[in-house]
Write an enzyme that holds these catalytic residues in place. Structure first.
Site, short mmCIF file in Angstrom:
data_model
loop_
_atom_site.label_atom_id
_atom_site.label_comp_id
_atom_site.label_asym_id
_atom_site.label_seq_id
_atom_site.Cartn_x
_atom_site.Cartn_y
_atom_site.Cartn_z
N VAL A 169 1.45 -9.78 -2.51
CA VAL A 169 1.07 -9.58 -3.91
C VAL A 169 1.38 -8.12 -4.21
CG1 VAL A 169 -1.35 -9.10 -3.16
CG2 VAL A 169 -0.94 -9.74 -5.51
N VAL B 267 13.06 -10.13 0.51
CA VAL B 267 14.17 -9.46 1.19
C VAL B 267 14.44 -10.14 2.52
CG1 VAL B 267 14.96 -7.29 2.20
CG2 VAL B 267 13.74 -7.29 0.00
N ALA C 225 2.19 1.31 7.66
CA ALA C 225 1.29 1.40 8.82
C ALA C 225 2.04 1.32 10.15
CB ALA C 225 0.27 0.26 8.75
N THR D 143 0.84 -1.20 0.00
CA THR D 143 0.00 0.00 0.00
C THR D 143 0.88 1.25 0.00
OG1 THR D 143 -1.50 -1.31 1.39
CG2 THR D 143 -2.02 1.03 1.14
N ALA D 144 1.66 1.44 1.05
CA ALA D 144 2.49 2.64 1.14
C ALA D 144 3.69 2.56 0.20
CB ALA D 144 2.97 2.83 2.57
N MET E 130 -11.89 -2.34 1.09
CA MET E 130 -12.08 -1.11 0.31
C MET E 130 -12.76 0.06 1.03
SD MET E 130 -12.85 -3.14 -3.23
CE MET E 130 -13.19 -4.67 -2.34
N HIS F 43 -6.09 -4.40 11.42
CA HIS F 43 -5.54 -3.05 11.37
C HIS F 43 -4.32 -2.87 12.29
CE1 HIS F 43 -9.87 -1.45 10.28
NE2 HIS F 43 -9.33 -2.17 9.31
N THR G 275 -1.49 -5.37 1.10
CA THR G 275 -2.80 -5.59 1.73
C THR G 275 -3.88 -4.72 1.08
OG1 THR G 275 -1.55 -6.11 3.72
CG2 THR G 275 -3.90 -5.87 3.99
N HIS H 217 -10.75 3.11 9.56
CA HIS H 217 -10.08 2.07 8.78
C HIS H 217 -8.80 2.74 8.24
CE1 HIS H 217 -13.58 -0.76 8.61
NE2 HIS H 217 -14.11 0.34 9.12
C1 LIG Z 1 -8.85 -8.60 5.28
C2 LIG Z 1 -8.50 -7.16 5.43
C3 LIG Z 1 -9.47 -6.19 5.24
C4 LIG Z 1 -9.15 -4.84 5.38
N1 LIG Z 1 -10.10 -3.91 5.09
C5 LIG Z 1 -9.77 -2.61 5.12
C6 LIG Z 1 -10.70 -1.63 4.67
O1 LIG Z 1 -11.80 -1.96 4.22
N2 LIG Z 1 -10.34 -0.34 4.74
C7 LIG Z 1 -9.12 0.05 5.23
O2 LIG Z 1 -8.88 1.27 5.32
N3 LIG Z 1 -8.21 -0.85 5.64
C8 LIG Z 1 -8.49 -2.17 5.56
N4 LIG Z 1 -7.56 -3.10 5.90
C9 LIG Z 1 -6.23 -2.65 6.39
C10 LIG Z 1 -5.31 -2.07 5.30
O3 LIG Z 1 -5.53 -2.69 4.07
C11 LIG Z 1 -3.84 -2.24 5.72
O4 LIG Z 1 -3.68 -1.62 6.98
C12 LIG Z 1 -2.87 -1.61 4.74
O5 LIG Z 1 -3.10 -2.05 3.44
C13 LIG Z 1 -1.42 -1.89 5.17
O6 LIG Z 1 -0.55 -1.17 4.33
P1 LIG Z 1 1.03 -1.26 4.49
O7 LIG Z 1 1.62 -0.44 3.41
O8 LIG Z 1 1.40 -0.95 5.88
O9 LIG Z 1 1.38 -2.80 4.28
P2 LIG Z 1 1.07 -3.77 3.06
O10 LIG Z 1 0.09 -3.18 2.13
O11 LIG Z 1 0.75 -5.09 3.65
O12 LIG Z 1 2.44 -3.85 2.27
C14 LIG Z 1 3.56 -4.60 2.68
C15 LIG Z 1 4.18 -5.21 1.44
O13 LIG Z 1 5.49 -5.67 1.73
C16 LIG Z 1 5.71 -6.92 1.15
N5 LIG Z 1 6.74 -7.58 1.95
C17 LIG Z 1 6.70 -7.90 3.26
N6 LIG Z 1 7.86 -8.47 3.64
C18 LIG Z 1 8.65 -8.51 2.55
C19 LIG Z 1 9.96 -8.99 2.32
N7 LIG Z 1 10.70 -9.54 3.30
N8 LIG Z 1 10.48 -8.89 1.06
C20 LIG Z 1 9.76 -8.32 0.07
N9 LIG Z 1 8.49 -7.86 0.23
C21 LIG Z 1 7.96 -7.96 1.46
C22 LIG Z 1 4.35 -7.60 1.23
O14 LIG Z 1 4.25 -8.66 0.33
C23 LIG Z 1 3.43 -6.41 0.90
O15 LIG Z 1 3.24 -6.28 -0.48
C24 LIG Z 1 -7.83 -4.46 5.76
C25 LIG Z 1 -6.85 -5.43 5.95
C26 LIG Z 1 -7.17 -6.77 5.76
C27 LIG Z 1 -6.10 -7.81 5.95
#
Ligand SMILES: Cc1cc2nc3c(=O)[nH]c(=O)nc-3n(C[C@H](O)[C@H](O)[C@H](O)COP(=O)(O)OP(=O)(O)OC[C@H]3O[C@@H](n4cnc5c(N)ncnc54)[C@H](O)[C@@H]3O)c2cc1C
Length: 615
Positions: free
Chosen positions: A97, A246, A582, A27-28, A107, A547, A101, A592
Site C-alpha cells: 500500500v 516491478v 530496512a 517507509t523509506a 506506531m 522487524h 509497512t 523498533h
Molecule cells: C505488524 C507490524 C507492526 C510493526 N510495528 C512497528 C512499530 O510499532 N514500530 C516500529 O518502529 N516498527 C514497526 N514495524 C516495522 C516497520 O514498520 C518496518 O520495519 C518498516 O516499515 C519497513 O520499512 P521499509 O521501507 O524497509 O519497507 P516497507 O515500508 O515495507 O516498503 C516497501 C515498499 O515496497 C513496495 N514493493 C515491494 N516490492 C515491490 C515491487 N516488486 N514493485 C513495486 N513495489 C514493491 C511495497 O509494497 C512497500 O510499499 C512493524 C511491522 C509490522 C509488519
C-alpha cells in the site's frame, strides 16, 4: 501535476526518463522520493505495487492497529517451517500500500543505542554511526511535547534536546492508556529498574513510556504517505505510479560494468518499461529488495542458476544476513472490571461509543497504543559467569572467516555491556495469535522481544524445481528462512529467551502490576499442563516481531568483503543502482526500527542528492 489525486497516468509515466526511479513507495521509499524532489534538477518516478489508502480508518485510527494484517494491504508472506520452532511456519506481514509497512505498523517510535549504530560504522558503513545518523533522526521528526499533567499522570518523560522540531513525521504521546500503564513504572522501580528520562539520547536501557507516530491534532497515524508524500505530491518533478509491480531492474553492460537503465514492471496485467537517465533506488524492503536484485541477476550464482536467472553480478551476500527480533506473548487473566480492546470487538455499542468519542474529541480507546516499555541487559537477571561461558563457547567456534558482526555480538555478551538486549511491552488485551480468549474473561499481554539475535537466516527467490521448471518471477513469493534458534548462536538466542521469560514472569508477579492480575494462563501456571515449561513454550510460541533487516547489508570496502552495498548505498559491481530501506542495516538494533528507517531514508536521500550534484 497537481495533488495526490492528480498523478500521471501510465502512458505519461512511461514516456518520461526520470533522473531517479524509486522502487517501492514504502517507509523509506517515500522519504527518498520526497527529499530528492526538493531539488528541481532531479526528477523522481516512484513505482509502488499497492495503491493509496488515505481514507481508510483501519490505517488512520491508532487504536485500530493490527486490523489490516492479512488484508489486501498485506503481501502476506510466510516463513519456511522452522526447526527451531518445532516445525512451525510464521506469517510475515509486509505493507502493500502507499506508505508500505509504515501504514500497517503499530506506531511505536524509538531509537536504538549509540553502540548499535557505531557497530555499523565499525563494519565499514562509514558515516552511519550514531553521530552520523543523529541529524537525520531529528530531520525526520516533529516532536510534540505533552503538558505537565500528562507527564506526571503517564510518566511521559522526555528530553526535548534529543528530538526534531520541524520534520515531516509527527510524534506524540498517546492520550489514552490501558489500565495497566499506571502500574508499569512503579513495578519496574521495585525491581531496581529506573525510568530512563532520556531514552532517545543513545541508551534506551530502563523503563519508559513510549512515543508514537501519531498526529497531535486529529490523532491519526503519521506515516510516510501522509507525512512525506502527500505534502510533496504537487511537485512537477515527483510522479507516483501505484499498482505498478516491478519485475526486475534493467542492467546493461557498459565498459565492463553493469549499469541500471530502468525497470520492467507490470500494470493492469501488461508489462512495461520505464527508463532512467540516472539511478534506480530499490526501497522494496527487507523481503523484496533482495528478491529484485536476484531477479535482476545480482546474487549468489547457485541461487540464480537454480532459479533460472542469468548471473550478472556474482555476490553471495545478497539475501543473506537476515536478522529478526524474535517475540513471545505471555498472557495473563486480569481483573474482569478492566476495559480492554476485546470489549469493543465483542460489543458493537461500545465500539460505536468509542468511534464517537474519537470523532468528537480525538480521545478514548481508539487512540490507545501499547506504550509500557522496558529494555534491559541480560546481566540484570543472568549471572555474569553464564554469559561469559556462552560467549566463550561461541568464540571457541569462531574461525578467521567468522563475520566481524558475530564478534561484535559475542563481545556484547562477554563484556556485560549496558545495552537493551531484551525488550518488554505490557498492555491489557490478548495479543497472542495462539492463545484463544475464553468468553467473559479479560486478558493482558507481556510481549518479550530479543534485540540482538545471533540467529541469521536468508531470503531468496525460489528454485525452478519449486515452479514446474519455470524461472522465478516477482510474483513468486520469496523463500523466507529466518533460521530462528538454529545453530550454536541460535541456541544462545533460545537460552536468553527462556531466561528473559522467567524474568518477565517475575515482573508480572510484582506489585502493583500483579494486583490487577488473576493468574498466568499462557504458558499455563498449572504445572501438570504440557506447556507449563518455559523451554517448550518458547519454542512453541515464538513469533515474528516484524522487524526483518540485513538482507542487502552495507559494509566493507568491496564486494569480496561480504556485503551488498557500500556506505553510499551503491550495489557492489553495478553503476546507478542503490538500495535504501530496512535491508541495508548490517546488524540489528535495540529498538523498533521505523524511526531508524526514516533516518536511513533521510540520510540516503542526502547522499544520493550529493552524488547527483557532484556527478
Ligand atoms: C505488524 C507490524 C507492526 C510493526 N510495528 C512497528 C512499530 O510499532 N514500530 C516500529 O518502529 N516498527 C514497526 N514495524 C516495522 C516497520 O514498520 C518496518 O520495519 C518498516 O516499515 C519497513 O520499512 P521499509 O521501507 O524497509 O519497507 P516497507 O515500508 O515495507 O516498503 C516497501 C515498499 O515496497 C513496495 N514493493 C515491494 N516490492 C515491490 C515491487 N516488486 N514493485 C513495486 N513495489 C514493491 C511495497 O509494497 C512497500 O510499499 C512493524 C511491522 C509490522 C509488519
Amino acid at each position: 501535476m497537481g495533488s495526490i489525486d492528480d498523478q500521471p497516468d501510465l502512458t505519461y509515466f512511461i514516456s518520461q526518463k526520470y533522473t531517479h526511479l524509486v522502487i517501492g513507495g514504502g517507509t523509506a521509499g517515500l522519504v527518498v522520493a520526497a527529499r530528492l524532489s526538493e531539488n528541481p534538477d532531479i526528477t523522481v518516478g516512484v513505482l509502488e505495487a499497492g495503491s493509496a489508502a488515505f481514507d481508510d480508518p483501519r490505517i488512520n485510527v491508532p487504536g485500530r492497529f493490527g486490523e489490516t494484517l492479512a488484508s489486501d494491504y498485506d503481501w502476506q508472506f510466510e516463513s519456511t517451517p522452522q526447526s527451531g520452532l518445532n516445525g512451525r511456519s510464521l506469517p510475515w506481514p509486509r505493507g502493500r500500500v502507499l506508505g508500505g509497512t509504515s501504514a500497517l505498523n503499530f506506531m511505536t517510535w524509538n531509537r536504538g543505542c549509540r553502540e548499535d549504530y557505531d557497530a555499523w560504522e565499525e563494519l565499514g558503513a562509514e558515516g552511519w554511526g550514531w553521530e552520523g545518523l543523529l541529524p537525520y533522526f531529528k530531520k525526520s521528526e516533529t516532536f510534540h511535547q505533552p503538558d505537565s499533567e500528562h507527564q506526571s499522570k503517564h510518566i511521559s518523560i522526555f528530553d526535548p534536546e534529543q528530538h526534531g522540531t520541524a520534520g515531516p513525521l509527527q510524534t506524540t504521546y498517546s492520550v489514552t492508556y490501558g489500565a495497566s500503564h499506571q502500574h508499569w513504572h512503579a513495578t519496574l522501580h521495585k525491581l531496581g529498574i529506573q525510568t530512563n528520562i532520556s531514552h532517545f539520547s543513545g541508551s534506551n536501557v530502563g523503563v519508559w513510556t513510549s512515543l508514537t507516530g501519531v498526529t497531535p491534532d486529529k490523532r491519526e497515524r503519521s506515516y510516510s504517505a501522509t507525512a512525506y508524500f502527500r505534502p510533496s505530491s504537487g511537485r512537477k518533478n515527483l510522479h507516483l505510479l501505484t499498482e505498478a509491480f516491478v519485475q526486475e531492474v534493467i542492467l546493461e553492460e557498459e565498459d565492463g560494468q553493469w549499469v541500471a537503465k530502468g525497470v520492467k514492471f507490470t500494470h493492469g496485467g501488461d508489462e512495461h518499461i520505464v527508463r532512467t537517465e540516472g539511478e534506480v533506488v530499490l526501497c522494496a524492503g527487507s523481503v523484496q529488495s533482495p528478491q529484485l536484485l536476484e531477479l535482476s541477476g545480482i546474487g549468489n550464482p547457485e541461487v540464480l542458476k537454480d532459479a533460472g536467472i542469468d548471473v550478472k553480478v556474482d555476490n553471495p551476500a545478497v539475501g543473506e544476513n537476515l536478522q529478526e527480533h524474535m517475540m513471545t506473548a505471555m498472557i495473563f487473566e486480569i481483573s474482569p472490571s478492566i476495559v480492554t480492546p476485546e470489549d469493543l470487538r465483542a460489543d458493537p455499542k461500545l465500539a460505536e461509543a468509542a468511534d464517537k468519542e474519537y470523532a468528537l474529541s480525538q480521545s478514548g480507546p481508539r487512540t490507545a497504543i501499547p506504550s509500557s516499555v522496558a529494555y534491559l541487559p541480560f546481566s540484570h537477571f543472568v549471572p555474569h559467569e553464564e554469559l561469559k561461558s556462552l560467549g566463550n563457547s561461541l568464540l571457541s567456534q569462531s574461525t578467521p572467516k567468522s563475520k566481524p558482526s558475530d564478534r561484535i555480538l559475542v563481545d556484547r555478551l562477554l563484556a556485560d555491556k549496558n545495552l537493551g538486549q531484551i525488550e518488554w511491552n505490557f498492555d491489557v488485551s490478548n495479543y497472542s495469535p495462539q492463545f484463544k480468549s475464553l468468553p467473559g474473561k479479560k486478558y493482558a499481554t507481556m510481549l518479550q522481544m530479543l534485540q540482538y539475535p545471533f540467529s541469521k537466516g536468508c531470503i531468496h527467490i525460489p528454485p525452478t524445481s519449486q515452479k514446474n521448471g519455470t524461472k522465478a518471477t516477482a510474483t513468486d513469493k520469496p523463500v523466507i528462512d529466518p533460521k530462528y534458534y538454529a545453530g550454536t548462536g541460535g541456541e544462545v538466542d533460545f537460552k536468553m529467551m527462556v531466561a528473559s521469560q522467567a524474568y518477565a514472569d517475575k515482573i508480572c508477579s510484582t506489585s502493583p502490576l500483579s494486583d490487577i492480575i488473576v493468574s498466568r494462563v499462557y504458558p499455563p501456571s498449572d504445572p501438570t499442563d504440557p506447556n507449563y515449561n518455559f523451554t517448550d513454550w518458547v519454542r512453541n510460541s515464538t513469533i515474528t516481531d516484524w522487524h526483518p533487516i540485513g538482507t542487502c547489508a552495507m559494509g566493507g570496502k568491496r564486494k569480496e568483503d561480504g556485503y551488498v552495498l557500500d556506505s553510499r548505498l551503491r550495489v557492489y559491481g553495478t553503476k546507478g543502482l542503490r538500495v535504501c530501506d530496512a535491508s541495508i542495516m548490517p546488524l540489528h538494533i535495540s529498538a523498533h526500527p521505523q524511526a531508524t528507517i526514516y533516518a536511513i531514508g533521510e540520510k540516503g536521500a542526502a547522499i544520493i542528492a550529493e552524488d547527483w550534484k557532484g556527478r
